[in-house]
Scaffold this active site. Structure first.
Site, PDB file in Angstrom:
ATOM      1  N   GLY A  43       0.837  -1.199   0.000  1.00 45.90           N
ATOM      2  CA  GLY A  43       0.000   0.000   0.000  1.00 45.90           C
ATOM      3  C   GLY A  43       0.872   1.249   0.000  1.00 45.90           C
ATOM      4  O   GLY A  43       1.483   1.560  -1.013  1.00 45.90           O
ATOM      5  N   SER A 110       6.460  -4.401  -2.109  1.00 44.12           N
ATOM      6  CA  SER A 110       6.044  -3.074  -2.528  1.00 44.12           C
ATOM      7  C   SER A 110       6.261  -2.092  -1.366  1.00 44.12           C
ATOM      8  O   SER A 110       7.377  -1.972  -0.865  1.00 44.12           O
ATOM      9  CB  SER A 110       4.581  -3.116  -3.000  1.00 44.12           C
ATOM     10  OG  SER A 110       4.230  -1.952  -3.684  1.00 44.12           O
ATOM     11  N   TRP A 111       5.203  -1.398  -0.901  1.00 46.64           N
ATOM     12  CA  TRP A 111       5.365  -0.559   0.293  1.00 46.64           C
ATOM     13  C   TRP A 111       5.862  -1.382   1.469  1.00 46.64           C
ATOM     14  O   TRP A 111       6.598  -0.882   2.321  1.00 46.64           O
ATOM     15  CB  TRP A 111       4.046   0.135   0.650  1.00 46.64           C
ATOM     16  CG  TRP A 111       4.014   0.609   2.071  1.00 46.64           C
ATOM     17  CD1 TRP A 111       3.357   0.048   3.120  1.00 46.64           C
ATOM     18  CD2 TRP A 111       4.723   1.732   2.611  1.00 46.64           C
ATOM     19  NE1 TRP A 111       3.595   0.748   4.278  1.00 46.64           N
ATOM     20  CE2 TRP A 111       4.430   1.792   3.995  1.00 46.64           C
ATOM     21  CE3 TRP A 111       5.567   2.699   2.058  1.00 46.64           C
ATOM     22  CZ2 TRP A 111       4.950   2.774   4.828  1.00 46.64           C
ATOM     23  CZ3 TRP A 111       6.090   3.671   2.886  1.00 46.64           C
ATOM     24  CH2 TRP A 111       5.791   3.710   4.257  1.00 46.64           C
ATOM     25  N   ASP A 265       7.804  -5.099 -13.994  1.00 49.81           N
ATOM     26  CA  ASP A 265       7.085  -4.381 -12.946  1.00 49.81           C
ATOM     27  C   ASP A 265       6.962  -2.920 -13.358  1.00 49.81           C
ATOM     28  O   ASP A 265       7.962  -2.203 -13.467  1.00 49.81           O
ATOM     29  CB  ASP A 265       7.860  -4.505 -11.622  1.00 49.81           C
ATOM     30  CG  ASP A 265       7.087  -3.979 -10.426  1.00 49.81           C
ATOM     31  OD1 ASP A 265       6.230  -3.099 -10.603  1.00 49.81           O
ATOM     32  OD2 ASP A 265       7.360  -4.445  -9.305  1.00 49.81           O
ATOM     33  N   HIS A 293       4.332  -6.833 -11.028  1.00 48.31           N
ATOM     34  CA  HIS A 293       4.500  -6.377  -9.648  1.00 48.31           C
ATOM     35  C   HIS A 293       3.865  -7.300  -8.609  1.00 48.31           C
ATOM     36  O   HIS A 293       4.324  -7.354  -7.472  1.00 48.31           O
ATOM     37  CB  HIS A 293       3.881  -4.983  -9.509  1.00 48.31           C
ATOM     38  CG  HIS A 293       4.059  -4.358  -8.166  1.00 48.31           C
ATOM     39  ND1 HIS A 293       5.277  -3.915  -7.683  1.00 48.31           N
ATOM     40  CD2 HIS A 293       3.153  -4.091  -7.169  1.00 48.31           C
ATOM     41  CE1 HIS A 293       5.137  -3.403  -6.477  1.00 48.31           C
ATOM     42  NE2 HIS A 293       3.854  -3.499  -6.136  1.00 48.31           N
TER      43      HIS A 293
END
Length: 323
Positions: A43, A110-111, A265, A293
């Protein structure tokens, strides 16, 4: 190809109050005596689900999953109050202490990779190692690429739906324009902006179109927390100093790490993972040649499960037969 481990249910749940505003959802599964691992979701704002614990052998790992401030089952939903990178780093440390864990493995995508690096650089003595996917270093050029100009050239059709809630005269600064709507009092405009923001991410997350991923991102409650919290963080450069995560890699250079990144990605381009790997001598970079991703893509899932299995064997000093 390795697939996810079978579904398991948590054996413990915790509602952990971390300040006067926020209460975090935390659960534990797997072996209570196993190697502790914490799943750090993306996120910011996405939350965990039943899939999150399935990357780990439940006979070897003590699996901790939690929803970060404002998302998933944590409360209050989509709240931006006291919601910064450093609040989340402090929350991870509160969870570790609350569960009586001395050191743990960090697993984030990711985050989640951003937050894992920030936590490890703050508390390196509490980390066994890191397994990271879809590296996001949260620098202005990365945010510009995906939310202003760059990825737009690869997906002009999806891009038109993303920018649709924003008037033409505000499109020179999309981050600010979305932020105004996502924190405003007009709930219809807020939800319109949230769904456009979140669906842009869901549509571009996989190399091959995946309606299940898009549906997950477009679910209204999830879309609202993803859009509000991401836009809040990115408007504030994720509360990081310029290039901070690469600058401070010397603090964790001794820790073992595996970096898994899809070659195609679009959300977090491969050069992020490459640069992190160059700054981290003790890391292994696995470039998945036919993936984007999302962790759900076959090659990425395979690499993550294998990395978690190998990390457990190494940390627990197990032979392949024992594992």
């Amino acid at each position: 190809m390795q697939t996810l481990y079978p579904q398991i249910k948590p054996h413990a749940r915790h509602d952990l109050a971390v300040d006067k505003t926020h209460t975090l959802y935390v659960d534990e599964s797997g072996s209570p005596e196993g190697l502790p691992v914490v799943f750090i979701h993306g996120g910011p704002g996405a939350g965990c689900d039943a899939q999150s614990r399935r990357y780990f052998d439940p006979n070897l790992y003590r699996i901790v999953t939690f929803d970060q401030r404002g998302c998933g089952r944590s409360t209050p939903h989509a709240s931006l109050e006291n919601n910064t990178t450093w609040d989340l780093v402090a929350d991870l440390e509160r969870i570790r202490k609350h569960l009586g864990i001395d050191k743990w493995v960090l697993f984030g995508g990711s985050w989640g990779s951003t937050l894992a690096l920030a936590y490890a650089q703050t508390h390196p003595e509490r980390v066994h190692g890191l397994i990271l996917r879809g590296i996001f270093l949260c620098r202005p050029q990365e945010i510009e690429w995906f939310y202003q100009c760059g990825a737009s050239r690869l997906f002009p059709d999806y891009w038109q739906d993303y920018i649709a809630p924003i008037p033409q005269d505000e499109r020179h600064d999309l981050l600010s324009a979305f932020h105004k709507r996502l924190v405003g009092n007009d709930q219809i405009a807020q939800m319109h902006a949230a769904k456009a923001w979140s669906m842009w991410e869901g549509r571009t997350a996989t190399l091959r179109p995946n309606p299940l991923v898009v549906d997950r991102f477009s679910e209204p409650q999830r879309a609202l927390s993803i859009a509000r919290i991401e836009c809040h963080y990115f408007t504030n450069n994720a509360f990081l100093e310029p290039n901070q995560l690469i600058r401070d890699m010397a603090k964790i250079a001794h820790l073992p790490g595996v970096i898994v990144h899809g070659r195609y990605d679009v959300i977090c381009p491969l050069d992020n993972a490459w640069e992190l790997h160059q700054a981290w001598p003790n890391s292994e970079l696995q470039v998945i040649r036919d993936a984007g991703h999302a962790a759900s893509e076959t090659g990425i899932t395979d690499a993550l499960v294998r990395a978690a299995d190998l990390m457990a064997r190494r940390m627990l000093n197990l032979s392949p037969d024992e594992a």
